[in-house]
Design a protein around this motif. Structure first.
Motif, PDB file in Angstrom:
ATOM      1  N   LEU A  48       0.696  -1.226  -0.062  1.00 17.29           N
ATOM      2  CA  LEU A  48       0.067   0.051   0.018  1.00 17.29           C
ATOM      3  C   LEU A  48       0.790   1.154  -0.144  1.00 17.29           C
ATOM      4  CD1 LEU A  48      -3.044  -0.811   2.303  1.00 17.29           C
ATOM      5  CD2 LEU A  48      -3.084  -1.011   0.176  1.00 17.29           C
ATOM      6  N   ALA A  49       1.806   1.227   0.848  1.00 18.67           N
ATOM      7  CA  ALA A  49       2.974   2.341   0.966  1.00 18.67           C
ATOM      8  C   ALA A  49       3.685   2.813  -0.529  1.00 18.67           C
ATOM      9  CB  ALA A  49       4.074   2.105   1.895  1.00 18.67           C
ATOM     10  N   SER A  50       3.924   1.539  -1.142  1.00 13.63           N
ATOM     11  CA  SER A  50       4.433   1.907  -2.492  1.00 13.63           C
ATOM     12  C   SER A  50       3.346   2.202  -3.545  1.00 13.63           C
ATOM     13  CB  SER A  50       4.820   0.443  -3.153  1.00 13.63           C
ATOM     14  OG  SER A  50       5.325   0.405  -4.561  1.00 13.63           O
ATOM     15  N   LEU A  51       2.220   1.768  -3.527  1.00 10.40           N
ATOM     16  CA  LEU A  51       0.939   2.310  -4.351  1.00 10.40           C
ATOM     17  C   LEU A  51       0.793   3.978  -4.047  1.00 10.40           C
ATOM     18  CD1 LEU A  51      -1.839  -0.426  -4.246  1.00 10.40           C
ATOM     19  CD2 LEU A  51      -0.562   0.498  -6.184  1.00 10.40           C
ATOM     20  N   HIS A  52       0.919   4.386  -2.818  1.00 16.77           N
ATOM     21  CA  HIS A  52       0.686   5.520  -2.419  1.00 16.77           C
ATOM     22  C   HIS A  52       1.719   6.580  -2.713  1.00 16.77           C
ATOM     23  CE1 HIS A  52       0.515   8.957   0.941  1.00 16.77           C
ATOM     24  NE2 HIS A  52      -0.554   8.804   0.368  1.00 16.77           N
ATOM     25  N   GLU A  53       2.826   6.127  -2.693  1.00 16.53           N
ATOM     26  CA  GLU A  53       4.349   6.867  -3.285  1.00 16.53           C
ATOM     27  C   GLU A  53       3.977   7.268  -4.838  1.00 16.53           C
ATOM     28  OE1 GLU A  53       7.600   4.640  -2.342  1.00 16.53           O
ATOM     29  OE2 GLU A  53       7.352   4.910  -0.263  1.00 16.53           O
ATOM     30  N   ARG A  54       3.260   6.335  -5.567  1.00 16.27           N
ATOM     31  CA  ARG A  54       3.202   6.375  -6.934  1.00 16.27           C
ATOM     32  C   ARG A  54       1.853   7.156  -7.194  1.00 16.27           C
ATOM     33  NH1 ARG A  54       3.053   1.332  -9.227  1.00 16.27           N
ATOM     34  NH2 ARG A  54       2.906   0.301  -7.518  1.00 16.27           N
ATOM     35  N   GLY A  55       1.158   7.423  -6.184  1.00 18.82           N
ATOM     36  CA  GLY A  55      -0.228   8.091  -6.497  1.00 18.82           C
ATOM     37  C   GLY A  55      -1.143   7.249  -6.967  1.00 18.82           C
ATOM     38  N   LEU A  56      -1.129   5.921  -6.457  1.00 18.82           N
ATOM     39  CA  LEU A  56      -2.162   4.890  -7.132  1.00 18.82           C
ATOM     40  C   LEU A  56      -2.995   4.358  -6.089  1.00 18.82           C
ATOM     41  CD1 LEU A  56       0.055   3.008 -10.003  1.00 18.82           C
ATOM     42  CD2 LEU A  56      -1.727   4.941 -10.168  1.00 18.82           C
ATOM     43  N   LEU A  57      -3.228   5.074  -5.010  1.00 15.90           N
ATOM     44  CA  LEU A  57      -4.000   4.542  -3.628  1.00 15.90           C
ATOM     45  C   LEU A  57      -5.198   5.373  -3.651  1.00 15.90           C
ATOM     46  CD1 LEU A  57      -4.390   2.343  -1.523  1.00 15.90           C
ATOM     47  CD2 LEU A  57      -2.892   3.789  -0.278  1.00 15.90           C
ATOM     48  N   SER A  58      -6.255   5.135  -4.222  1.00 17.72           N
ATOM     49  CA  SER A  58      -7.234   6.062  -4.455  1.00 17.72           C
ATOM     50  C   SER A  58      -8.451   6.161  -3.317  1.00 17.72           C
ATOM     51  CB  SER A  58      -8.066   5.520  -5.560  1.00 17.72           C
ATOM     52  OG  SER A  58      -9.183   6.370  -5.771  1.00 17.72           O
ATOM     53  N   LEU A  59      -8.502   5.338  -2.624  1.00 16.31           N
ATOM     54  CA  LEU A  59      -9.598   5.242  -1.632  1.00 16.31           C
ATOM     55  C   LEU A  59      -9.746   4.010  -0.705  1.00 16.31           C
ATOM     56  CD1 LEU A  59     -12.604   6.419  -0.565  1.00 16.31           C
ATOM     57  CD2 LEU A  59     -13.550   5.201  -2.697  1.00 16.31           C
ATOM     58  N   PHE A  60     -10.266   4.293   0.706  1.00 20.51           N
ATOM     59  CA  PHE A  60     -10.380   3.153   1.580  1.00 20.51           C
ATOM     60  C   PHE A  60     -11.995   3.126   2.113  1.00 20.51           C
ATOM     61  CE2 PHE A  60      -5.967   3.986   2.697  1.00 20.51           C
ATOM     62  CZ  PHE A  60      -5.384   2.632   2.296  1.00 20.51           C
ATOM     63  N   ALA A  61     -12.426   2.047   1.462  1.00 22.46           N
ATOM     64  CA  ALA A  61     -13.847   1.627   1.951  1.00 22.46           C
ATOM     65  C   ALA A  61     -13.879   0.596   2.922  1.00 22.46           C
ATOM     66  CB  ALA A  61     -14.653   1.297   0.675  1.00 22.46           C
ATOM     67  N   ILE A  62     -14.492   0.972   4.206  1.00 20.84           N
ATOM     68  CA  ILE A  62     -14.487   0.074   5.339  1.00 20.84           C
ATOM     69  C   ILE A  62     -15.814  -0.509   5.252  1.00 20.84           C
ATOM     70  CG2 ILE A  62     -13.970  -0.482   7.773  1.00 20.84           C
ATOM     71  CD1 ILE A  62     -12.241   2.072   7.537  1.00 20.84           C
ATOM     72  N   ASP A  63     -16.416  -1.598   4.887  1.00 20.96           N
ATOM     73  CA  ASP A  63     -17.595  -2.136   5.006  1.00 20.96           C
ATOM     74  C   ASP A  63     -17.897  -2.857   6.166  1.00 20.96           C
ATOM     75  OD1 ASP A  63     -20.155  -2.418   3.801  1.00 20.96           O
ATOM     76  OD2 ASP A  63     -19.603  -3.892   2.488  1.00 20.96           O
ATOM     77  N   GLU A  64     -19.269  -3.003   6.692  1.00 23.51           N
ATOM     78  CA  GLU A  64     -19.424  -3.458   7.914  1.00 23.51           C
ATOM     79  C   GLU A  64     -18.604  -3.064   9.116  1.00 23.51           C
ATOM     80  OE1 GLU A  64     -22.165  -5.443   7.664  1.00 23.51           O
ATOM     81  OE2 GLU A  64     -22.082  -6.041   5.771  1.00 23.51           O
ATOM     82  N   ALA A  65     -18.519  -1.334   9.104  1.00 27.60           N
ATOM     83  CA  ALA A  65     -17.730  -0.858   9.866  1.00 27.60           C
ATOM     84  C   ALA A  65     -18.220  -0.961  11.276  1.00 27.60           C
ATOM     85  CB  ALA A  65     -17.695   0.564   9.834  1.00 27.60           C
ATOM     86  N   HIS A  66     -19.405  -1.418  11.852  1.00 25.97           N
ATOM     87  CA  HIS A  66     -19.751  -1.562  13.251  1.00 25.97           C
ATOM     88  C   HIS A  66     -19.158  -2.753  13.867  1.00 25.97           C
ATOM     89  CE1 HIS A  66     -22.149  -4.633  10.868  1.00 25.97           C
ATOM     90  NE2 HIS A  66     -21.992  -5.315  11.885  1.00 25.97           N
ATOM     91  N   CYS A  67     -18.292  -3.303  13.040  1.00 25.61           N
ATOM     92  CA  CYS A  67     -17.521  -4.552  13.580  1.00 25.61           C
ATOM     93  C   CYS A  67     -16.268  -3.881  14.536  1.00 25.61           C
ATOM     94  CB  CYS A  67     -16.776  -5.405  12.684  1.00 25.61           C
ATOM     95  SG  CYS A  67     -18.098  -6.233  11.713  1.00 25.61           S
TER      96      CYS A  67
END
Length: 626
Positions: free
Chosen positions: A141-160
């Motif tokens: 993920l850090a590598s993706l982020h450095e290259r500008g390719l980490l777009s969005l985090f969606a946390i489903d069932e977040a009540h967990c």
């Protein structure tokens, strides 16, 4: 602009165009548009939206738009393999490049998916929280982020993430690291149920203090809520299924694994196509039963609450509970798995005194701290108030989530208002009986013995303890045993009586004093064996003419619907997908009613996106023409 007019060389990035082109929907519903716009603007959000309300579109549309703008992959945190598989299958059917990573993959397949992710070609990657927090995955993920390719985090069932929630999962606690390590990547946390405690916990644990909170209406108007007093639960369940949902898909929830297996076997013996599901089953059998439920019509799954979260099957026509859930959040989440397609569905529950006693005991005997127990007791009290209510179930349910509403006219209490009676004197007699036991020999007794004394039955046990000499002996002979059990159930539910220990001996709570003094009036529901009003006529949601078909389809439209379902089944088998991923029942029903004759007309049907129009359009028109 029609779906077919979009230029594939210059894919649209506007939310509305993506909604139409990819998913085949002409407009957003409710707060979807505001959530999508906020996310596209880079903002964090906490989204509370009921099951079937379209939560997945809230992150899928921004994920597609941001990917088309060159912002890379969206990471979707999902707790269950079944959810990942179905979501990815549906996205690929719609022409969106998606994948999931979990333990079901071989090392070779996992590496291939990781290469797709690292290249930025994937639009969405679904993964479990334990993988998200894995050190190797974090480095990727850090590598993706450095290259500008980490777009969005969606946390489903977040009540967990919440210890106050009904589905706490420890792995979710570490997801706060996403904010710490990637503060400029927007996060979208989504759930279908969360009371005030759970919402506060989600915000704190996921570091969403600066996020915008979107709370949609919790109303599911297509679901009819029915809660009945438990008399002979198996027979009651069988009657409900046969009378209301013969041939329909449904879920029956039981508290124990043993009861799941026994109930599934019994239903199968009665001619119901029922299968068991619980965490103790062999994993192969569990997966096989789940696949059958997802891919075949008319399966009834008998399960513990281990089954259901993340199951996207839209044509579940009923959810039944043979045991009382722990709280309203759990009940709402489980019942919400019915009628996700917006068509009529039922939530049916049967409960009795033992359910109330068992739930209270589980809280009292848990190793949790006092604060946790206090909150859990409050949650159970709210559920019991819903179960014993005389007024609209939906008003009560929505009020729990802070939403005002009017009587729905569709729940059991609205359709057939319960008969109530002034049970104040009966309650005083019962409480006096418990008090006299303690006064006579400082002993405690259970429900059966108490009712024998009140009704004046000289059993061996009554005479052995000298209880035939008590002033309360025989003072309740005017009520039947079932009526007294109903009174006791409601006294326990109201908290005036507590059942303690292995033998459920009865003890007066502090609040019983005011009832004994006549300072509190108690209006209770009549027992199941009391005279009833005439039944209200009711039309089965499944319809007797064709199980599983919407009831408003008749004549040629019904024939077209059945032909489309048969065609869909063949396509689903060829693609090794659940049928609803090809098209759901609501989309087929609209096709059957409108009977489009051209691709242009077919593209206007809700749920027909560009990829599906291209893949299936000619076949559908052929089926309709036939």
């Amino acid at each position: 602009m029609s779906a077919t007019a979009l230029n594939p060389q210059t894919p649209a990035t506007s939310a509305e165009a993506i909604l139409q082109e990819v998913f085949g929907y002409g407009a957003f519903r409710g707060q979807q548009k505001a959530i999508v716009d906020h996310t596209l603007g880079g903002g964090d959000a906490l989204v509370l939206m009921p099951t079937g309300g379209g939560k997945s579109l809230c992150y899928q549309v921004p994920a597609i738009a941001r990917h088309r703008e060159g912002k890379g992959v969206t990471i979707v945190v999902s707790p269950l393999i079944a959810l990942m598989h179905d979501q990815v299958g549906a996205l690929e059917e719609a022409g969106v490049h998606a994948a999931f990573l979990n333990s079901s993959h071989s090392q070779e397949d996992a590496q291939r998916i990781e290469r797709e992710m690292m290249s930025g070609r994937l639009v969405m990657l679904y993964a479990a929280p334990e993988r998200i927090t894995n050190l190797r995955f974090q480095a990727q993920l850090a590598s993706l982020h450095e290259r500008g390719l980490l777009s969005l985090f969606a946390i489903d069932e977040a009540h967990c993430v919440s210890q106050w929630g009904h589905d706490f999962r420890e792995d979710y606690l570490q997801l706060s690291m996403l904010h710490e390590r990637f503060p400029d990547v927007p996060r979208l946390a989504l759930t279908a149920t969360a009371d005030d405690h759970t919402r506060a916990d989600m915000i704190e644990r996921l570091k969403l203090q600066d996020a915008r909170v979107f709370i949609s209406s919790f109303d599911r108007p297509n679901i009819r809520y029915t809660l009945v007093e438990k008399t002979n639960p198996r027979d009651q369940l069988l009657r409900f299924i046969r009378d209301e949902h013969d041939g329909d898909a449904g879920v029956v929830y039981c508290q124990s694994r043993k009861k799941v297996e026994e109930t599934a076997d019994w239903l199968a013996g009665q001619g119901i196509n029922a299968l068991p599901y619980h965490a103790g089953l062999d994993s192969g059998l569990r997966r096989k039963n789940q696949d059958r439920f997802l891919r075949e019509d008319g399966i009834v799954m008998v399960a513990t609450i281990a089954f259901g979260m993340g199951i996207d099957k839209p044509d579940v026509r009923f959810v039944a509970h043979l045991d009382l859930p722990k709280n309203i959040e759990g009940y709402y989440q489980e019942t919400g798995r019915a009628g996700r397609d917006g068509l009529e569905a039922d939530a049916w529950l049967t409960y009795g005194l033992a359910d109330v006693v068992n739930q209270r005991r589980m809280i009292d005997e848990s190793p949790a701290g006092d604060d946790f127990k206090r909150i859990q007791r409050g949650k159970l009290d709210a559920l019991l108030a819903l179960a014993e209510a005389h007024d609209c179930r939906r008003v009560r349910l929505l009020s729990y989530f802070g939403e005002d509403s009017q009587p729905c006219g569709n729940c059991d209490n609205c359709l057939k208002p319960p008969i109530t009676w002034d049970a104040t004197e009966a309650c005083r007699k019962m409480l006096s009986g418990i008090y006299r036991f303690w006064q006579h020999g400082q002993q405690r007794f259970g429900a059966g013995h108490l009712i024998d004394v009140l009704r004046g039955k000289r059993t061996d046990k009554v005479e052995q303890h000298g209880h035939h000499t008590l002033t309360t002996f025989g003072i309740g002979a005017d009520l039947s045993e079932n009526q007294w059990r109903a009174v006791l159930r409601q006294l326990v539910a109201l908290g005036h009586v507590v059942a303690e220990g292995e033998f459920n001996t009865l003890v007066l709570a502090d609040s019983a004093r005011a009832v004994l003094k006549g300072e509190v009036q108690l209006i209770l529901r009549e027992a199941a064996d009391a005279p009833k009003r005439a039944k209200t006529a009711r039309t089965s949601s499944s319809g007797k003419a064709a199980a599983g078909a919407p009831k408003d389809l008749v004549g040629e439209a019904l024939v077209r619907f059945q032909s489309l379902k048969a065609w869909r089944s063949e396509v689903a088998r060829e693609h090794n997908l659940p049928a609803y991923i090809v098209f759901n029942d609501a989309t087929l029903a609209e096709m059957a009613c409108i009977a489009p004759q051209t691709l242009g007309e077919l593209s206007g049907i809700s749920g027909v996106g560009a990829k599906k129009l291209e893949a299936y359009g000619a076949e559908i028109l052929s089926v309709l023409a036939a």
